[in-house]
Design an enzyme around this catalytic site. Structure first.
Site, short mmCIF file in Angstrom:
data_model
loop_
_atom_site.label_atom_id
_atom_site.label_comp_id
_atom_site.label_asym_id
_atom_site.label_seq_id
_atom_site.Cartn_x
_atom_site.Cartn_y
_atom_site.Cartn_z
N CYS A 97 -14.55 -1.11 4.24
CA CYS A 97 -13.57 -0.39 3.43
C CYS A 97 -14.22 0.19 2.17
O CYS A 97 -13.78 1.19 1.64
CB CYS A 97 -12.44 -1.33 3.03
N GLY A 98 -15.27 -0.45 1.69
CA GLY A 98 -15.98 0.03 0.49
C GLY A 98 -17.11 0.99 0.82
O GLY A 98 -17.87 1.36 -0.07
N ARG A 101 -4.68 3.00 17.38
CA ARG A 101 -5.43 2.36 16.29
C ARG A 101 -5.20 3.16 15.02
O ARG A 101 -4.52 4.19 15.04
CB ARG A 101 -6.93 2.38 16.69
N LYS A 102 -5.80 2.71 13.93
CA LYS A 102 -5.66 3.45 12.66
C LYS A 102 -6.24 4.85 12.79
O LYS A 102 -7.05 5.12 13.70
CB LYS A 102 -6.34 2.69 11.52
N ARG A 128 0.86 -1.20 0.00
CA ARG A 128 0.00 0.00 0.00
C ARG A 128 0.88 1.24 0.00
O ARG A 128 1.75 1.39 0.86
CB ARG A 128 -0.91 -0.01 1.22
N GLY A 158 -16.76 -6.21 1.47
CA GLY A 158 -16.78 -7.65 1.70
C GLY A 158 -17.03 -8.10 3.12
O GLY A 158 -17.20 -9.28 3.39
#
Ligand code: SRM
Ligand code: SF4
Length: 548
Positions: A458-459, A198-199, A84, A453
């Site tokens: 994420c989508g 965390r992110k 990434r 998914g």
């Protein structure tokens, strides 16, 4: 503001997969391995890993710490990694696209790349033995994949038209780049920010249509005037996670563009120093804001900054509907144009990437821009070159500038082809289904369809007109791939999240469901309708065409 619960079965699966909370002690197992060795330390071990091969690498190094260097081991494709990148504001030169093409090309059919929902690039098929060489090439070209996974700040998103459009309020290019350089130590890696709880997502909007989905980020800047000065209102705490989907809330602060980097740094330091680290499912920034209240959070940011923040401007300047930028448009620079290309589900192959780089060089200034809808723009094309540009085979055969309304806004996360979290296949299925729907239906306006998914989102199905979220369902006593359906997400001005309206529909039964949703809610018409002649029997029932 929807706060959504998933079914316990789905949550449990996720907690197992992410090994959320460590049994005793007050920190989770992720905190323990981070304390043992910083992910950035692996910079010095990559040559060694390349020698010993993927199977001999310590499991935590391979599956987790390498993400600090942007290398994601893919359990679904043993031996291969996803890489990434960082693409501040989604802008890259053709030379970078060419390097990406060369990297994935060497893996033949197994190599490809994706444009991500954070205006970024991911490369696939990478072998660990090639990584030292790939990193050397990145270094040579000023590219970096550093700190792009796990407990790090993700790609900094900005307006895709920054510097190009006349109605722009703030050019975000330099700001996104400066924030990225601060976080990553100019791309070399910055240990100051490698152990967040965390992110963390940052977005900077400089235009009127909220092209970055500001509300879904942990920290976002939205253009707003104070008296005659343009600056940003700040919102904080937006996130999607399997347990909670929540929009960012106002910090009640307004800053000038010059303050953006300092504010990002201060917010990150407050999050790093005080963020919750016991339960990994409750470590994102919003949980700290819940615990403290937004007032105290703001005070702590001010303390860290060393000065107080001005209260937010009364209103922001996001007052346009969201655009997708696909098609041909005039820039503010006289005689120049940008063209938005539709990249179905964001997937790119090496030959196409070389072609994108070539047409950006031949017709434009060599610049390429990415969007959070997983599409791309080629800016700075002079009027005189436009006719030839539009005849390029790449635009005719692969990346049209005039997609059908049914497929125009299709977005999809990676799904089970490469992602170990996936509960269903997404990209290929989404594409096959949209083609089938496109063959059957016409739509008066584009409909935003997002696939994801699993509940990690994420989508971003929550921002879509129709969102599909992978889950498991049952059919004829068997466990099957299924999807929950979300509707009502709004982007652009007055953005808000949608709601889950249907649950666990087996994927094999999705086509008629989607078809009906498009017909009943979005005015879709069967394609054949304009030529359609009712059969005699039906006409007779209607009482028309009768012999009597
Ligand atoms: Fe994501 C984890 C892919 C945008 C929420 N995401 C993952 C991983 C890394 C899981 C893994 O290791 O397999 C996926 C990699 C799959 C692969 O091979 O590609 C993955 N996320 C993606 C991308 C590629 C989806 C896409 O097809 O575009 C996006 C990469 C963006 C980038 O360039 O950095 C991507 N992920 C998002 C977004 C959307 C956004 O940022 O606007 C979200 C929701 C917003 C958010 O973060 O709040 C998102 N991803 C997650 C989560 C849930 C986070 C949470 O707090 O629970 C995970 C799982 C985790 O972190 O534990 C995750
Ligand atoms: Fe993977 Fe998609 Fe789930 Fe993200 S939403 S973790 S990419 S399956």
């Amino acid at each position: 503001m929807p706060e959504v619960e998933n079914s316990p079965a789905v949550i449990n699966k996720f907690e197992n997969m992410t090994s959320a909370t460590a049994p005793a002690k007050n920190v989770n197992k992720f905190e323990r391995f981070k304390a043992e060795k910083d992910g950035l330390a692996l910079k010095d071990e990559v040559d060694y890993f390349a020698k010993i091969g993927w199977e001999a690498i310590d499991e935590i190094d391979r599956d987790a710490r390498l993400k600090w260097l942007g290398l994601f081991y893919r359990t679904v494709t043993p031996g291969k990694f996803m890489m990434r990148m960082r693409t501040a504001n989604g802008i890259l030169p053709s030379s970078h696209m060419r390097v990406y093409a060369e990297v994935v090309q060497r893996y033949g059919d197994e190599g490809n790349a994706d444009i991500t929902t954070r205006q970024n690039m991911q490369l696939r098929g990478i072998r660990i033995e090639d990584v030292p060489d790939i990193f050397r090439r990145f270094h040579q070209y000023g590219m970096t994949s550093v700190q792009t996974g796990m407990d790090n700040v993700r790609n900094v998103t900005g307006s895709p038209l920054a510097g190009l459009e006349a109605d722009e309020l703030i050019d975000t290019q330099g700001l996104c780049r400066a924030v990225q350089d601060m976080i990553t130590g100019m791309g070399k890696g910055n240990p100051q920010f490698t152990n967040l709880p965390r992110k963390f997502n940052i977005a900077i909007a400089g235009c009127r249509d909220n092209s970055v989905h500001a509300e879904t980020n942990d920290l976002a800047f939205i253009p707003a005037y104070k008296e005659d000065q343009i600056g940003f209102n700040i919102i904080v705490g937006g996130m999607f996670s399997p347990k909670r989907y929540v929009e960012a809330i106002p910090l009640n602060a307004w800053v000038t563009p010059e303050d953006v980097v300092a504010v990002c740094e201060a917010v990150l330091l407050v999050f790093r120093n005080h963020g919750l680290r016991a339960n990994r499912q409750k470590s994102r920034l919003m949980y700290l804001i819940d615990e403290w209240g937004v007032e105290k959070f703001r005070e702590e940011v001010e303390k860290q900054l060393g000065h107080s923040l001005e209260p937010a401007a009364e209103k922001d300047e996001v007052n346009w509907d969201k655009r997708d930028h696909i098609g041909l448009f005039k820039q503010k620079q006289p005689g120049l144009n940008y063209v938005g290309l539709h990249v179905p589900i964001g997937r790119l192959y090496a030959n196409e990437m070389f072609e994108i780089a070539r047409i950006a060089d031949v017709y434009g200034s060599g610049e390429i821009r990415l969007t959070v809808e997983q599409n791309l723009l080629i800016p700075n094309i002079p009027d005189s070159r436009m006719e030839a540009f539009l005849k390029e085979p790449l635009l005719q055969e692969r990346f049209t500038i005039n997609p059908d309304n049914v497929s125009r806004w299709l977005v999809s996360c990676t799904g089970s082809q490469f992602c170990g979290f996936a509960l269903i296949e997404t990209k290929n299925r989404a594409l096959a289904m949209i083609k089938a729907l496109e063959a059957e239906l016409t739509l008066p306006e584009p409909v935003r369809i997002h696939w994801t998914g699993c509940p990690n989102s994420c989508g971003q199905p929550q921002v879509a007109d129709i969102g599909l979220m992978g889950t498991k369902g049952r059919k004829n006593g068997q466990v099957v791939e299924a999807a929950d359906i979300w509707m009502g997400g709004k982007v652009g001005k007055d953005a808000h999240l949608g709601e889950r309206v249907m649950q666990g529909i087996p994927c094999e039964d999705l086509m008629p469901v989607l078809r009906n949703l498009l017909i009943e809610n979005f005015g879709a018409q069967p394609r054949q309708s304009e030529y359609y002649k009712p059969p005699i029997a039906m006409a007779e029932i209607d009482g028309e065409n009768s012999d009597e």
